[in-house]
Design a protein around this motif. Structure first.
Motif, PDB file in Angstrom:
ATOM      1  N   ALA A 184       0.933  -1.183  -0.076  1.00  0.00           N
ATOM      2  CA  ALA A 184       0.004   0.014   0.142  1.00  0.00           C
ATOM      3  C   ALA A 184       0.759   1.074   0.043  1.00  0.00           C
ATOM      4  N   LYS A 185       1.884   1.157   0.848  1.00  0.00           N
ATOM      5  CA  LYS A 185       2.763   2.325   0.899  1.00  0.00           C
ATOM      6  C   LYS A 185       3.368   2.539  -0.381  1.00  0.00           C
ATOM      7  N   ASN A 186       4.006   1.446  -0.928  1.00  0.00           N
ATOM      8  CA  ASN A 186       4.736   2.033  -2.394  1.00  0.00           C
ATOM      9  C   ASN A 186       3.716   2.277  -3.272  1.00  0.00           C
TER      10      ASN A 186
ATOM     11  N   LEU B 213      -5.953   9.379  -2.303  1.00  0.00           N
ATOM     12  CA  LEU B 213      -5.782   9.511  -0.905  1.00  0.00           C
ATOM     13  C   LEU B 213      -4.336  10.724  -0.716  1.00  0.00           C
ATOM     14  N   ALA B 214      -3.728  10.823  -1.895  1.00  0.00           N
ATOM     15  CA  ALA B 214      -2.585  11.603  -1.906  1.00  0.00           C
ATOM     16  C   ALA B 214      -3.202  13.047  -1.918  1.00  0.00           C
ATOM     17  N   LEU B 215      -4.117  13.230  -2.821  1.00  0.00           N
ATOM     18  CA  LEU B 215      -4.829  14.594  -2.828  1.00  0.00           C
ATOM     19  C   LEU B 215      -5.456  15.188  -1.544  1.00  0.00           C
ATOM     20  N   ALA B 237      -3.670  -3.956   0.910  1.00  0.00           N
ATOM     21  CA  ALA B 237      -2.569  -3.508   0.036  1.00  0.00           C
ATOM     22  C   ALA B 237      -2.901  -2.198  -0.578  1.00  0.00           C
ATOM     23  N   SER B 238      -3.933  -1.409  -0.020  1.00  0.00           N
ATOM     24  CA  SER B 238      -4.011   0.023  -0.714  1.00  0.00           C
ATOM     25  C   SER B 238      -4.512   0.676   0.437  1.00  0.00           C
ATOM     26  N   PHE B 239      -5.831   1.200   0.290  1.00  0.00           N
ATOM     27  CA  PHE B 239      -6.249   2.209   1.034  1.00  0.00           C
ATOM     28  C   PHE B 239      -6.645   1.754   2.417  1.00  0.00           C
ATOM     29  N   GLY B 240      -6.871   0.647   2.712  1.00  0.00           N
ATOM     30  CA  GLY B 240      -7.119  -0.092   4.203  1.00  0.00           C
ATOM     31  C   GLY B 240      -6.055   0.300   5.097  1.00  0.00           C
ATOM     32  N   MET B 241      -4.737   0.060   4.738  1.00  0.00           N
ATOM     33  CA  MET B 241      -3.610   0.422   5.526  1.00  0.00           C
ATOM     34  C   MET B 241      -3.003   1.739   5.374  1.00  0.00           C
ATOM     35  N   LEU B 242      -3.661   2.861   4.571  1.00  0.00           N
ATOM     36  CA  LEU B 242      -2.885   4.060   4.472  1.00  0.00           C
ATOM     37  C   LEU B 242      -3.685   5.125   5.241  1.00  0.00           C
ATOM     38  N   GLY B 243      -4.489   4.805   6.319  1.00  0.00           N
ATOM     39  CA  GLY B 243      -5.134   5.485   7.161  1.00  0.00           C
ATOM     40  C   GLY B 243      -4.035   6.747   7.848  1.00  0.00           C
TER      41      GLY B 243
END
Lengths: 334, 308
Positions: A184-186, B213-215, B237-243
């Protein structure tokens, strides 16, 4: 690359093996009998091999394309880096846990300009395959990749990723160390990296494991590769509840380079030598190199800020859905 | 947490409700069905009466469904959090259960003509005829203890809460809404992963949502990711872990690869509590675990802290 008789042949490549056997046979006869001219026969057979290679790859099923992407003689990331660039300095480690051998990277000179190469690496023999974990990276592999990308960003060098993975490693420690978070971070960081990013699928492009180093300004796919959300085998096991439907799954998933280009999910298809990249490493690398150089030239013209916005825009347009109450003609978007 | 409740949730991604009951085994029948399926017409269907008993799958405690509902679908005895849908979460979070539903008009489309055991379109039609759900995510704007926010919540009932184009688009538009109105964004995840019937398009939603999410991040607006049971694959592997904050309900199964796949790969049993919220907290991937009952208060408290 391995030469006959060390070459390996997939089941649909067997006719080529037969031609090689005939050549061998003729060579043996030529040694015994110097009076007869075998040269022209051998030449004919060699031409027939080229013809056969062409014929076979012209009518491959999606599943055969998947098989070709996994061909044991196919060149891997380090081979491409070696053939395309000079002065490659491999850099190791994620600075946290360890050095993941399934993910490699480092600076190299591509026709005089420094780029950061990053990619999954598969092994060329049993021992190496184990060491490289079959190209399945752990979280530290993705974090190493991110570290290298940030390094490239700091020094204003473009990033080129070479993707070849059956997926991110589904292991116990991988989960403990946050496989999901690492990918996700990547993805998140690649969206906003200030330097140009070119990604190329050179073999297998399986799901999050591929996308973890697969977000960029230009996405390329080599001719005999695949890229989708799940491997055909796993898709078969989940949706068909059997491992036997991989061929059908491969068809349904529309995972070939041609499909992906048609959907607008990738930018370019990189042609391979006749019969596939495993027939000529140098030629495969030189074609890929020309595509990368052309993309780099194009991307360098765009200011960094704009490039990032394009990147976000490009991905935000991907998808298809119905939208009910809008005016007719506006109801569909693809 | 006990491990007795072993569920192969990725078969839920196949969109078949009975997937678990049947497992992946071959179904040799020892009886023959004379007539196919349920023959009772909808009109003759007898509604199950209110006040039916409900048994906790974790501790076997029996209580009435009314009691369970009043307890926000949390077992009064062992605190087991039952799986609930977007309707219930909106009810729990928004003041007086009032909210504005957003982007309900976006629905899935079988662009690829994908057919596994059933055509994708048929699957969608069947779910649409059975439930009011349009897709696996709903977006709503409202207030929680007076704090305005946007909530996007998944419904596991809809093809395992799978991430496809519709979820990606709703997620993105919800971000746009947050940007326009300068609101915090909460996403409640409950999903087996990406929707295979949309192939690479569903994979690209990981990049699409992350870009959005970057925005949101650039605008300095908070993004809170609440992970509930289960959250896997493409979501983690995306927004779930990007909080900015990653939080979870107690005992939720959260991971990248499903437990079955890991077990098959490493050929070993998994330790108790593996991939549960508490395990993730311990390994440093969550900010905290929130009980459903304290969720609303904690959220509004956090928003308050971030805004002042």
């Amino acid at each position: 690359m391995p030469q006959y008789p060390n070459r390996q042949f997939l089941d649909f490549e067997q006719p080529i093996r037969e031609l090689y056997e005939q050549i061998e046979e003729n060579k043996r006869l030529a040694e015994k009998n110097s009076k007869v001219d075998y040269k022209s026969i051998i030449q004919q057979l060699e031409d027939a091999i080229i013809e056969k290679r062409k014929e076979i790859t012209e009518r491959l099923t999606p599943w055969q394309r998947v098989q070709l992407s996994r061909h044991p003689d196919r060149p891997y990331t380090l081979k491409y880096i070696d053939k395309m660039s000079t002065n490659f300095v491999e850099l190791h480690g994620d600075r946290n846990v360890k050095d993941d051998k399934a993910m490699v990277g480092g600076f190299a000179s591509l026709d005089g300009q420094t780029v950061m190469f990053i990619g999954q690496q598969k092994g060329i023999n049993t021992k190496a395959r184990q060491m490289r974990n079959f190209g399945m990276a752990n979280p530290e592999g993705y974090r190493k990749a991110l570290r290298l990308m940030k390094l490239a960003e700091k020094f204003g060098k473009p990033v080129v990723t070479l993707i070849d993975t059956p997926g991110a490693y589904p292991g116990l420690e991988a989960e403990e160390r946050g496989q999901g978070e690492a990918i996700a971070k990547n993805i998140y960081e690649m969206v906003r990296l200030k330097v140009p990013i070119i990604c190329c699928i050179i073999g297998e492009g399986a799901s999050g494991g591929a996308l973890g180093i697969g977000v960029g300004d230009k996405i390329l796919m080599m001719e005999n590769t695949w890229y989708t959300v799940i491997s055909p085998e796993s898709c078969s096991s989940i949706l068909w509840r059997s491992w036997d439907k991989k061929e059908v799954a491969a068809e349904q998933l529309r995972l070939t380079a041609k499909d992906m280009k048609g959907f607008g999910l990738i930018d370019e298809i990189v042609p391979e030598p006749i019969g596939g990249a495993h027939w000529d490493y140098s030629e495969a690398a030189s074609i890929l190199k020309s595509h990368i150089l052309r993309s780099l030239e194009e991307l360098k013209q765009i200011p960094a800020e704009q490039r990032m916005n394009y990147r976000i825009d490009k991905f935000s347009k991907m998808g298809f859905w119905n939208e009910e109450p809008e005016a007719v003609g506006q109801t569909e978007k693809a | 947490m006990s491990t007795k409740k072993e569920e192969d949730f990725d078969t839920r991604l196949s969109g078949d409700e009975n997937a678990n009951a049947q497992g992946g085994e071959s179904k040799t029948k020892w009886y023959k069905r004379l007539r196919k399926g349920i023959t009772t017409s909808t009109a003759d269907k007898k509604e199950t009466p209110e006040g039916l008993w409900s048994k906790c799958p974790e501790c076997n405690y029996i209580c009435t469904t009314t009691e369970l509902r009043e307890n926000l679908y949390v077992c009064p005895k062992c605190n087991y959090h039952h799986r609930i849908g977007s309707d219930d979460y909106f009810d729990i979070l928004f003041d007086n259960g009032e909210y504005t539903a957003l982007y309900d008009e976006i629905t899935s489309k079988d662009f690829l003509g994908f057919t596994d055991l059933k055509p994708y379109q048929k699957r969608l039609d069947e779910i649409h005829s059975k439930t009011d759900l349009k897709d696996s995510m709903r977006v709503a704007a409202g207030t929680a203890n007076g704090k305005a926010l946007v909530v996007a919540c998944m419904d596991f009932e809809f093809i395992g809460g799978s991430l496809g184009s519709v979820m990606g688009e709703k997620f993105s538009r919800a971000v746009d809404y947050c940007l326009e109105h300068r609101l915090p964004y909460l996403v409640i995840s409950k999903s087996g992963g990406a929707r295979m019937m949309e192939s690479a398009f569903s994979l690209m939603q990981l990049a699409k949502t992350s870009g959005k999410l970057a925005l949101l991040s650039d605008a300095g607006l908070p993004y809170i990711s609440l992970l509930t049971d289960p959250t896997f694959g493409g979501i983690s592997a995306s927004f779930g872990m990007l909080g900015d904050l990653n939080i979870a309900e107690p005992g939720a199964l959260i991971g990248f690869a499903g437990p079955r796949v890991i077990k098959e790969t490493i050929k070993k049993d998994l330790p108790p509590g593996f991939q549960r919220s508490e395990f993730l907290l311990e390994h440093g991937f969550l900010d905290f675990i929130a009980d459903r009952k304290s969720l609303k208060d904690k959220l509004s408290q956090l928003i308050e802290l971030l805004q002042h």
